[in-house]
Write an enzyme that holds these catalytic residues in place. Structure first.
Site, PDB file in Angstrom:
ATOM      1  N   HIS A   1      21.296  78.833  95.184  1.00  0.00           N
ATOM      2  CA  HIS A   1      22.479  78.205  94.578  1.00  0.00           C
ATOM      3  C   HIS A   1      22.165  77.723  93.160  1.00  0.00           C
ATOM      4  O   HIS A   1      22.696  76.716  92.697  1.00  0.00           O
ATOM      5  CB  HIS A   1      23.025  77.066  95.452  1.00  0.00           C
ATOM      6  N   THR A   2      21.306  78.452  92.497  1.00  0.00           N
ATOM      7  CA  THR A   2      20.973  78.134  91.104  1.00  0.00           C
ATOM      8  C   THR A   2      21.563  79.154  90.137  1.00  0.00           C
ATOM      9  O   THR A   2      21.734  78.858  88.961  1.00  0.00           O
ATOM     10  CB  THR A   2      19.441  78.125  90.921  1.00  0.00           C
TER      11      THR A   2
ATOM     12  N   ALA B   1      24.086  89.301 107.250  1.00  0.00           N
ATOM     13  CA  ALA B   1      22.844  88.580 107.525  1.00  0.00           C
ATOM     14  C   ALA B   1      22.355  87.797 106.313  1.00  0.00           C
ATOM     15  O   ALA B   1      21.241  87.277 106.313  1.00  0.00           O
ATOM     16  CB  ALA B   1      21.762  89.562 107.974  1.00  0.00           C
TER      17      ALA B   1
ATOM     18  N   SER C   1      23.991  92.903 101.868  1.00  0.00           N
ATOM     19  CA  SER C   1      24.473  94.250 102.173  1.00  0.00           C
ATOM     20  C   SER C   1      25.606  94.615 101.208  1.00  0.00           C
ATOM     21  O   SER C   1      25.707  95.771 100.775  1.00  0.00           O
ATOM     22  CB  SER C   1      24.921  94.362 103.629  1.00  0.00           C
TER      23      SER C   1
ATOM     24  N   GLU D   1      32.950  92.199  92.501  1.00  0.00           N
ATOM     25  CA  GLU D   1      32.936  91.245  93.630  1.00  0.00           C
ATOM     26  C   GLU D   1      33.872  90.076  93.362  1.00  0.00           C
ATOM     27  O   GLU D   1      34.623  89.650  94.233  1.00  0.00           O
ATOM     28  CB  GLU D   1      31.509  90.725  93.896  1.00  0.00           C
TER      29      GLU D   1
ATOM     30  N   ASP E   1      22.286  88.636  93.615  1.00  0.00           N
ATOM     31  CA  ASP E   1      22.158  89.770  94.529  1.00  0.00           C
ATOM     32  C   ASP E   1      22.175  91.101  93.770  1.00  0.00           C
ATOM     33  O   ASP E   1      21.372  91.999  94.033  1.00  0.00           O
ATOM     34  CB  ASP E   1      23.303  89.756  95.551  1.00  0.00           C
TER      35      ASP E   1
ATOM     36  N   TYR F   1      31.334  78.034  99.678  1.00  0.00           N
ATOM     37  CA  TYR F   1      30.595  78.510  98.494  1.00  0.00           C
ATOM     38  C   TYR F   1      31.381  78.154  97.227  1.00  0.00           C
ATOM     39  O   TYR F   1      30.829  77.611  96.274  1.00  0.00           O
ATOM     40  CB  TYR F   1      30.383  80.021  98.604  1.00  0.00           C
TER      41      TYR F   1
HETATM   42  C1  GLA Z   1      24.946  84.241  97.699  1.00  0.00           C
HETATM   43  C2  GLA Z   1      25.532  84.648  96.351  1.00  0.00           C
HETATM   44  C3  GLA Z   1      24.481  84.552  95.245  1.00  0.00           C
HETATM   45  C4  GLA Z   1      23.778  83.192  95.261  1.00  0.00           C
HETATM   46  C5  GLA Z   1      23.323  82.825  96.674  1.00  0.00           C
HETATM   47  C6  GLA Z   1      22.768  81.436  96.779  1.00  0.00           C
HETATM   48  O1  GLA Z   1      23.984  85.159  98.094  1.00  0.00           O
HETATM   49  O2  GLA Z   1      26.027  85.970  96.425  1.00  0.00           O
HETATM   50  O3  GLA Z   1      25.084  84.809  93.996  1.00  0.00           O
HETATM   51  O4  GLA Z   1      24.578  82.195  94.712  1.00  0.00           O
HETATM   52  O5  GLA Z   1      24.387  82.947  97.616  1.00  0.00           O
HETATM   53  O6  GLA Z   1      21.570  81.336  96.080  1.00  0.00           O
END
Ligand code: GLA
Length: 423
Positions: free
Chosen positions: A56-57, A148, A152, A190, A202, A259
């Site tokens: 979450h950074t 998970a 994915s 996304e 990701d 989120y």
């Molecule tokens: C999900 C989001 C990422 C990131 C993480 C937390 O995976 O897709 O962008 O914020 O949560 O680190």
């Protein structure tokens, strides 16, 4: 002899193995042939990821340290000479083929699977990577565990991005700077088409990782491609260690709203503190910043982000220290545990299954363990002495059965390659 009651034996741990690339390639190609009736132009793939630390950074301008999994999404793709878009996936029910038009794959037109495939074509065109949205056909198969927290979705969107870039664009994926453009387009798909307000962790992991390495990502706004990522050697095996991934299989329906809420709280706190992102709050300035915020929830969210960035810096310094990883294994483990506590108590994105997975892994001999990814379900990771992963997995299966949780599954993470052409 009187009979003792015997506790029911827990099921043996289930392992999610990665397909060899030749198998993934053949599966996607066969699916394409079977459902679309001819040979594809080529097959491309992209990996799922685990984030080692730095959670979450990304959307706070901070640091993350993911590594690519050997588990990949494979896409067989052909460009058409009309404006039709045909999409199909081995993972969708019924074996149907989604049909649409190239000018109808943008925001508001599509959701779900077509958003992560067709929506990518829209975003690549929007960002000038493609000169117009081509008609195309794609068939997808994947061994990245679904839902998970192992990305994915990003492995799907980035595999389509490298495929379209090469089959219908200028091949910008050939350079890292070009891959940064693909990251931006996949994030746009996304956010704007699929409606998921994710950061860039990701997609960057899927497009910029390298075998045998972790990827230090710096999300400070305005950095050049060279300054925004660095590959850090990550060879746990040489240190006699293994990275065990525990997919809790916990349902996480709440994830999306939660989120977005975390993100909004951080952005509001940054505005109150007069900084562009929370990255601009230094560890030394943290106490002073906390006195400015009058909301306890905001204070705890900020404390997580600032201390987590510090933990990433320390983790990388240990990985890069001349004495090598083995000499620092216990401190690496401690950083995992501190990260988990901060996510559980300050950021409040853990859940019962993740906490049990972490506590059980630690009690069974892991050097460190933490939740990874967005949270509210998904996966935990643990650094374990090589050869003990079956024992740790068995302990987690037993603990989950005792708590009445769903049966978890496991994988081991060998740092793997980024998105690429397979055939
Ligand atoms: C999900 C989001 C990422 C990131 C993480 C937390 O995976 O897709 O962008 O914020 O949560 O680190």
């Amino acid at each position: 002899m009187s009979e003792q009651p015997v506790a029911p034996a827990a099921a043996p741990p289930q392992w999610a193995t990665a397909w060899p690339p030749a198998e993934g390639t053949e599966r996607a190609r066969a699916l394409f042939r079977d459902r679309l009736g001819h040979e594809p132009d080529g097959v491309w793939s992209a990996p799922g990821r685990v984030n080692l630390i730095g959670e979450h950074t990304d959307y706070n301008g901070g640091l993350c340290l993911p590594t690519a999994l050997p588990h990949r999404t494979y896409v067989a793709l052909s460009v058409r000479d009309d404006d039709r878009v045909l999409l199909t996936s081995a993972q969708s029910d019924g074996g149907e083929v989604w049909e649409g038009r190239a000018d109808r794959v943008g925001p508001g037109d599509v959701r779900g699977f077509p958003a992560y495939t067709g929506g990518v074509a829209w975003a690549l065109d929007h960002d000038g990577v493609l000169g117009g949205i081509p008609g195309f056909e794609a068939a997808v198969d994947a061994c990245v565990p679904f839902g998970a927290g192992l990305s994915s979705s990003a492995s799907l969107s980035t595999s389509v991005a490298v495929a379209l870039d090469e089959a219908a664009g200028d091949g910008v994926a050939a350079t890292d700077a070009g891959r940064v453009r693909l990251v931006a387009a996949c994030v746009r798909a996304e956010n704007d088409v699929a409606g998921a307000p994710t950061g860039g962790l990701d997609q960057s992991a899927a497009l910029r990782s390298a075998e045998g390495h972790a990827l230090l990502l710096d999300f400070r706004p305005g950095l050049s491609p060279e300054d925004s990522a660095r590959r850090v050697p990550f060879d746990l095996a040489a240190a006699g260690l293994e990275l065990l991934v525990i997919d809790t299989r916990a349902p996480h329906e709440l994830a999306d709203g939660q989120y977005a809420q975390r993100r909004a709280t951080c952005e509001a706190a940054a505005r109150t503190l007069g900084v562009q992102t929370l990255r601009d709050v230094s560890p030394d300035g943290l106490e002073a910043a906390l006195t400015i915020l009058d909301d306890d929830v905001a204070r705890r969210r900020v404390r997580h982000v600032v201390t987590e960035v510090r933990r990433v810096e320390r983790f990388v310094a240990l990985l890069e220290s001349p004495e090598g990883l083995a000499a620092h294994a216990s401190e690496l483990g401690e950083l995992f545990v501190a990260s988990h506590r901060s996510l559980r108590d300050d950021y409040e994105v853990s859940c019962a299954e993740l906490d049990v997975a972490v506590d059980t892994a630690l009690a069974a001999g892991a050097l460190g363990a933490r939740m990874t990814g967005g949270g509210f379900g998904g996966s935990a990771i643990a650094i374990v002495p090589a050869g003990t992963e079956q024992d740790v997995a068995r302990a987690v299966v037993r603990a989950f059965a005792e708590h009445g949780f769903a049966e978890p599954q496991f994988l081991t993470a060998e740092p793997s390659d980024s998105a690429r052409r397979e055939a």
